[in-house]
Write a protein that holds these residues in place. Sequence first.
Motif, short mmCIF file in Angstrom:
data_model
loop_
_atom_site.label_atom_id
_atom_site.label_comp_id
_atom_site.label_asym_id
_atom_site.label_seq_id
_atom_site.Cartn_x
_atom_site.Cartn_y
_atom_site.Cartn_z
N PRO A 13 10.94 -77.02 79.63
CA PRO A 13 10.50 -76.60 78.36
C PRO A 13 11.32 -77.05 77.14
N ALA A 14 12.61 -77.73 77.17
CA ALA A 14 13.10 -78.24 76.04
C ALA A 14 12.46 -79.62 75.82
N GLY A 15 12.27 -80.36 76.60
CA GLY A 15 11.70 -81.71 76.45
C GLY A 15 10.20 -81.65 76.08
N VAL A 32 10.06 -88.91 79.73
CA VAL A 32 10.35 -89.19 81.29
C VAL A 32 11.13 -88.00 81.97
N ASP A 33 10.59 -88.10 83.23
CA ASP A 33 11.35 -86.96 84.17
C ASP A 33 11.30 -87.79 85.52
N LYS A 34 12.42 -87.40 86.34
CA LYS A 34 12.83 -87.80 87.48
C LYS A 34 11.84 -87.26 88.71
N ALA A 35 11.31 -86.18 88.36
CA ALA A 35 10.42 -85.68 89.36
C ALA A 35 8.99 -85.90 89.01
N PRO A 38 2.92 -81.21 88.84
CA PRO A 38 3.98 -79.98 88.95
C PRO A 38 5.13 -80.09 90.02
N ARG A 39 6.25 -79.55 89.24
CA ARG A 39 7.40 -79.54 90.10
C ARG A 39 8.13 -78.16 90.04
N GLU A 40 8.64 -77.90 91.24
CA GLU A 40 9.27 -76.39 91.50
C GLU A 40 10.73 -76.39 90.35
N CYS A 43 14.01 -70.45 89.05
CA CYS A 43 13.94 -69.50 87.87
C CYS A 43 12.98 -68.40 88.18
N GLY A 44 13.61 -67.09 87.35
CA GLY A 44 12.82 -65.95 87.40
C GLY A 44 11.51 -66.04 86.51
N GLY A 45 11.48 -67.02 85.78
CA GLY A 45 10.13 -67.14 85.07
C GLY A 45 9.59 -65.92 84.36
N GLY A 46 10.81 -65.40 83.58
CA GLY A 46 10.49 -64.34 82.44
C GLY A 46 10.52 -65.04 81.25
N VAL A 47 9.40 -65.09 80.38
CA VAL A 47 9.48 -65.36 79.01
C VAL A 47 9.41 -64.18 77.98
N GLU A 94 4.94 -68.55 86.63
CA GLU A 94 5.39 -69.24 87.48
C GLU A 94 5.87 -70.54 87.00
N ARG A 95 7.28 -70.90 87.04
CA ARG A 95 7.54 -72.37 86.39
C ARG A 95 6.89 -73.36 86.68
N GLU A 96 6.77 -73.69 87.79
CA GLU A 96 5.93 -74.51 88.40
C GLU A 96 4.60 -74.88 87.28
N GLU A 118 13.83 -91.89 86.71
CA GLU A 118 15.22 -91.14 86.50
C GLU A 118 15.96 -92.07 85.47
N VAL A 119 16.33 -91.38 84.54
CA VAL A 119 17.36 -92.34 83.60
C VAL A 119 18.91 -92.28 84.24
N ALA A 120 19.31 -93.53 84.26
CA ALA A 120 20.39 -93.77 85.08
C ALA A 120 21.55 -94.05 83.90
N GLY A 260 18.37 -77.56 75.38
CA GLY A 260 18.11 -76.57 76.30
C GLY A 260 19.55 -76.53 77.14
N ASP A 261 19.50 -76.46 78.45
CA ASP A 261 20.53 -76.16 79.39
C ASP A 261 21.46 -77.27 79.19
N ALA A 262 20.98 -78.60 78.84
CA ALA A 262 21.95 -79.67 78.62
C ALA A 262 23.13 -79.41 77.41
N GLU A 272 18.77 -65.53 79.61
CA GLU A 272 17.06 -66.31 79.18
C GLU A 272 17.45 -67.70 78.75
N GLY A 273 16.81 -68.68 79.29
CA GLY A 273 17.04 -70.05 78.87
C GLY A 273 15.87 -70.74 78.40
N ILE A 274 14.57 -70.33 78.75
CA ILE A 274 13.34 -70.83 78.24
C ILE A 274 13.16 -70.94 76.90
N ALA A 275 13.23 -69.69 76.22
CA ALA A 275 13.16 -69.41 74.78
C ALA A 275 14.19 -70.39 73.97
C1 FAD Z 1 18.02 -68.34 89.15
C2 FAD Z 1 17.65 -68.55 87.81
C3 FAD Z 1 16.87 -67.72 87.20
C4 FAD Z 1 16.36 -67.90 85.75
N1 FAD Z 1 15.48 -67.00 85.27
C5 FAD Z 1 15.17 -67.29 84.06
C6 FAD Z 1 13.99 -66.45 83.26
O1 FAD Z 1 13.52 -65.50 83.98
N2 FAD Z 1 14.27 -66.61 82.01
C7 FAD Z 1 14.48 -67.69 81.52
O2 FAD Z 1 14.12 -67.78 80.20
N3 FAD Z 1 15.42 -68.42 81.73
C8 FAD Z 1 15.82 -68.44 83.33
N4 FAD Z 1 16.42 -69.41 83.64
C9 FAD Z 1 17.23 -70.18 82.97
C10 FAD Z 1 15.96 -71.46 82.69
O3 FAD Z 1 15.42 -71.86 83.87
C11 FAD Z 1 16.73 -72.64 81.93
O4 FAD Z 1 17.58 -72.29 80.94
C12 FAD Z 1 15.63 -73.60 81.55
O5 FAD Z 1 14.83 -74.06 82.45
C13 FAD Z 1 16.13 -74.73 80.64
O6 FAD Z 1 15.16 -75.62 80.12
P1 FAD Z 1 15.29 -77.18 79.93
O7 FAD Z 1 14.12 -77.60 79.69
O8 FAD Z 1 16.47 -77.16 79.28
O9 FAD Z 1 15.73 -77.65 81.55
P2 FAD Z 1 15.00 -77.78 82.65
O10 FAD Z 1 13.88 -76.71 83.02
O11 FAD Z 1 15.85 -77.80 83.92
O12 FAD Z 1 14.30 -79.21 82.95
C14 FAD Z 1 15.04 -80.27 83.09
C15 FAD Z 1 14.22 -81.60 83.48
O13 FAD Z 1 14.96 -83.00 83.25
C16 FAD Z 1 14.68 -83.65 84.46
N5 FAD Z 1 15.85 -84.66 84.81
C17 FAD Z 1 17.04 -84.12 85.14
N6 FAD Z 1 17.93 -85.24 85.14
C18 FAD Z 1 16.97 -86.46 84.91
C19 FAD Z 1 17.09 -87.79 84.69
N7 FAD Z 1 18.32 -88.45 84.64
N8 FAD Z 1 16.35 -88.71 84.41
C20 FAD Z 1 15.05 -88.13 84.19
N9 FAD Z 1 14.64 -86.60 84.22
C21 FAD Z 1 15.77 -85.69 84.52
C22 FAD Z 1 14.59 -82.50 85.65
O14 FAD Z 1 13.86 -82.84 86.91
C23 FAD Z 1 13.80 -81.43 84.73
O15 FAD Z 1 12.40 -81.45 85.08
C24 FAD Z 1 17.08 -69.01 84.99
C25 FAD Z 1 18.01 -69.77 85.76
C26 FAD Z 1 18.17 -69.69 86.99
C27 FAD Z 1 19.14 -70.50 87.67
#
Ligand code: FAD
Length: 374
Positions: A13-15, A32-35, A38-40, A43-47, A94-96, A118-120, A260-262, A272-275
């Motif tokens: 969601p961040a990217g 770019v994404d290493k996956a 659609p990829r799994e 996540c709970g998938g609550g937005v 569903e996150r996928e 995959e970014v190295a 995002g998570d980074a 909650e990490g999606i928003a």
């Molecule tokens: C069990 C669990 C339940 C959760 N439930 C919820 C919920 O219900 N609601 C909610 O809001 N949040 C939830 N979260 C948190 C949420 O999943 C994350 O905060 C959110 O996905 C962060 O988004 P992002 O875009 O930062 O990272 P991500 O969604 O993790 O995306 C990162 C992407 O980067 C790619 N990547 C990684 N390294 C590289 C590389 N070197 N080169 C290229 N690509 C790369 C990965 O393949 C991935 O696709 C949950 C987390 C967990 C663990």
Amino acid sequence: MKKFDVAIIGAGPAGTTAAYYLAKAGRNVLLVDKASFPREKVCGGGVTARAFNIAGDLLKDFPFNLVSKVYFNEKRTGIEIVIEKEEPFIFMTEREEFDNYLLKKAINSGVVFYSNFEVADFKKGKIFSKENTTIQADFIIAADGANGYFIKKNKKYLKLVPALEVKIDKEMFPNHFGELQTRFDFGIPDGGYAWIFVKKNSASVGVANVANKKVNLNDVLREYLKSFWFLNDKLKFNGYFVPLLKSNLSSCQEWALLTGDALGVADPITLEGIAPAMLTGKLAAKAILSASSSEQACKIYSQKVKNEIYKELKYAKIVSKIIYEHPHLRKFLMKNYGSRLAEKMAQVILHETKYSDEFRNKNNYWKLIKYLFD
Ligand SMILES: Cc1cc2nc3c(=O)[nH]c(=O)nc-3n(C[C@H](O)[C@H](O)[C@H](O)COP(=O)(O)OP(=O)(O)OC[C@H]3O[C@@H](n4cnc5c(N)ncnc54)[C@H](O)[C@@H]3O)c2cc1C
């Protein structure tokens, strides 16, 4: 060597949010994404409704499962509070599907997408794939999630919250699925919470150990499932962690804007990490759009993160500490102010109030809590 205005690492969601807003404004964007999608994603998938405020038209057509009634429970007191609103306030996905939908939106707005990339490594103005492809870009956004480069680098500033989740299919439990309610069970485990997020044909059931107490999450999830008649040998538990900020990180490192998570910006109460991921993606896009150099983008973005994210997280962290690290206080608050607290939580989710507003309100008992825990 290919050249883009912006290169974004990670299509969560961040990217995708950053990519969408940059391409819409006419920038030449590589995502770019290493996956391959659609990829799994575990996540709970609550937005929450918060995400809609951030996303604008980006989420307009997504077929969410709408939830307007949520059960909040506290294990030690057994108190259960039901919040029911006329409007839905949690939107189940569903996150996928969700991430793939966001990716398509980004591609349709003109973003170039490389899967299995995959970014190295990267440095100012360049990213390098594992297969030795080099891409040039004026700006770089790191959106590589909880397992990416910056999380490993910044470990000492982060708390990694372990979480375990399982997907329950309706057809596996035809007799009981209809009884499921969307709920948060605080205190299961003692320093965390358990959840059930109901979707159309499935539900996400999970547990998170926010206080990082010594506990076997596998056992906790099994017990939790059992209490709802949902234990089955075929169920597959998936574990991952949510990075939370212990202290504020520099949101721009090695000339990349962290999102995002980074950056560890998930909500420390609900996880909650999606928003927040979408918000940082959008802020990074805005910063790049108003900057003429990566130095300037860094400056603008850091200021935006400080004002719009760190300020809120400061207060959310205090509440999180009380709920997960001081169970006696949680019990006291739930007994005496449970309904009000749950209502406030729903209002935050609905974007009707903010943590910072609640703490600033002179008539609010949160003032006292801040005094005790800050
Ligand atoms: C069990 C669990 C339940 C959760 N439930 C919820 C919920 O219900 N609601 C909610 O809001 N949040 C939830 N979260 C948190 C949420 O999943 C994350 O905060 C959110 O996905 C962060 O988004 P992002 O875009 O930062 O990272 P991500 O969604 O993790 O995306 C990162 C992407 O980067 C790619 N990547 C990684 N390294 C590289 C590389 N070197 N080169 C290229 N690509 C790369 C990965 O393949 C991935 O696709 C949950 C987390 C967990 C663990």
